[in-house]
Design an enzyme around this catalytic site. Structure first.
Site, PDB file in Angstrom:
ATOM      1  N   GLY A 211      45.529  34.660  53.918  1.00  0.00           N
ATOM      2  CA  GLY A 211      45.459  35.937  53.592  1.00  0.00           C
ATOM      3  C   GLY A 211      44.844  36.043  52.253  1.00  0.00           C
ATOM      4  N   ASN A 212      44.820  37.412  51.727  1.00  0.00           N
ATOM      5  CA  ASN A 212      44.091  37.760  50.421  1.00  0.00           C
ATOM      6  C   ASN A 212      44.948  38.715  49.971  1.00  0.00           C
ATOM      7  OD1 ASN A 212      43.108  40.569  51.127  1.00  0.00           O
ATOM      8  ND2 ASN A 212      41.953  39.121  52.625  1.00  0.00           N
ATOM      9  N   PHE A 213      44.691  39.114  48.366  1.00  0.00           N
ATOM     10  CA  PHE A 213      45.349  39.910  47.513  1.00  0.00           C
ATOM     11  C   PHE A 213      45.163  41.529  47.795  1.00  0.00           C
ATOM     12  CE2 PHE A 213      45.204  36.147  44.736  1.00  0.00           C
ATOM     13  CZ  PHE A 213      46.558  35.799  44.899  1.00  0.00           C
ATOM     14  N   ALA A 279      40.152  44.354  53.561  1.00  0.00           N
ATOM     15  CA  ALA A 279      39.483  42.879  53.304  1.00  0.00           C
ATOM     16  C   ALA A 279      39.808  41.977  54.260  1.00  0.00           C
ATOM     17  CB  ALA A 279      40.377  42.535  51.778  1.00  0.00           C
TER      18      ALA A 279
END
Ligand code: C5P
Length: 402
Positions: A211-213, A279
């Site tokens: 995943g990402n932030f 994102a």
């Protein structure tokens, strides 16, 4: 002038503070601007200003009790709440603010507030120490979190002869706030806007993911802002911890890039505008496991990855005449160059560039600092650091100008 108030149904809520005398002027200005105003006053409010004055100016009987004393007729706060295009509580005392924040429905004004579907504007007025008390601050914060608009109290001399923050904002200013709200409120009426937000997460196995932030704040701010301008909004959202509050937002929850792509292709068909603020994970595991990978036996030191589809580019390839497609570019260096390249490669009409090098911009923050890039012939527009809500407003204004 306040041209946007003509014909609008406004509930003017008056509570028991000295500033109630200013509500008479506020009422006069609203009527002059062509609004239809129904005054609802609390029992304490009547100690400060008489219903006779208010009904003479508004041309409607003032509502204060649940039942009319003369006829026994029930005053329906539900009908009132549905009738209104906006409700303005001015002045709002500390006590009424607390009741609104906590749903203490012991008078007609609070029940009306709780039934109101329309946007609510609250103009606090109280002594400076009451204003500064953590209890008031917390209650105003709660009201904000419900999506209510707080018209901040001004500083100056107060009824107590002390000087500080707590003066109800001037009636002219309150009318201005409402006028601006209604002007903005119709700028996207009849438009369907699709927005992507948040991260995508790509399953490795039932317990692990890539995943990402991204927190989704920018995309959600865009959705709220578009909905408050009258758009029908479809928010395709990856997993986030926040919620959409404004009516008119349909949230489609997805997890992975492939799910997001499918939801976007469907929603894009009848959208006028698409804004890609998500994102999206660039890669996903080629072979997600349906059981938890055993570290000891199978190992997770080598996960084969395959590239995710570029959703923005896929929509760019399908875009019809009249549809507007807007992307984001979060860059760490050569932000404008990279943004410009993405604008043409993905067939976007505009790209919002933000640089992680700018303090207060990017993931997780409540602020952002952006530059907008357009197609040939239009110069880039740079904005200072602003709240994500204000940035959302700038972005939508720019889209409307395309
Ligand atoms: O290429 P890059 O990821 O920097 O492009 C960012 C823009 O493209 C954003 O608007 C993002 O939402 C969109 N995007 C997408 N699908 C991807 C990757 C990016 O829609 N797989």
């Amino acid at each position: 002038m306040s041209a946007n108030l003509k014909g609008k149904h406004i509930i003017l809520g008056i509570t028991g503070g000295i500033a109630a005398y200013k509500s008479v002027m506020l009422l006069r200005l609203l009527i002059k601007a062509g609004a239809e105003v129904q005054v609802v006053i609390t029992p304490n409010g009547k100690e400060f200003i008489t219903p006779v004055t208010l009904s003479a100016l508004s041309g409607k009987p003032v509502v204060s009790e649940f039942f009319s004393a003369n006829t026994g007729e029930w005053h329906s706060h539900v009908d009132l709440g549905l009738w209104a295009d906006a409700m303005v509580v001015a002045p709002a005392t500390a006590s009424s603010i607390a009741k609104m924040a906590n749903g203490v429905a012991d008078n007609m004004l609070i029940t009306t507030y709780l039934s109101a579907k329309a946007p609510v504007f609250i103009a606090p007025a109280m002594d400076l120490d009451m204003m500064a008390h953590p209890s008031t601050t917390r209650n105003l914060e709660l009201l904000r979190s419900y999506g209510n608009h707080i018209i901040e109290a001004a500083s100056g001399e107060l009824a107590s002869h002390l000087t500080g923050k707590g003066r109800m904002e001037e009636p002219e200013k309150i009318v201005e706030v409402l006028d601006r709200f209604f002007a903005k409120g119709s700028s996207l009426r009849g438009k369907r806007v699709m927005i992507t937000a948040g991260p995508t997460i790509e399953r490795i196995d039932p317990v692990r993911y890539i995943g990402n932030f991204s927190t989704g704040k920018m995309g959600y701010a865009l959705a709220e802002e578009a909905a408050s301008r009258g758009a029908e909004v479809i928010l395709v959202s990856g997993p986030v911890a926040i919620e959409a509050r404004t009516p008119g937002i349909k949230v489609v929850k997805v997890e992975s890039a492939l799910e997001m792509l499918a939801a976007c292709k469907e929603a894009f068909k009848d959208s006028d505008i698409a804004i890609m603020a998500a994102a999206v994970a660039d890669y996903r595991p080629a072979n997600p496991h349906d059981h938890k990978i055993k570290r000891e036996h199978e190992g997770i030191d080598n996960i084969e990855l395959i590239k995710n589809p570029d959703i923005a580019a896929a929509l760019g390839a399908e875009k019809r005449d009249g549809q507007k497609l807007v992307g984001f570019a979060l860059e760490t260096d050569h932000a404008l160059e990279n943004g410009g390249e993405k604008l043409s490669r993905k067939n976007l009409d505009m790209i919002v560039v933000n640089s992680l090098a700018d303090k207060g911009a990017g993931f997780g923050t409540d602020t952002n600092k952006v530059t907008l890039l357009f197609r040939e012939g239009r110069a880039p527009e740079s904005f200072p650091l602003k709240s994500k809500t204000a940035v959302a407003s700038d972005i939508l204004e720019a889209i409307l100008s395309l």
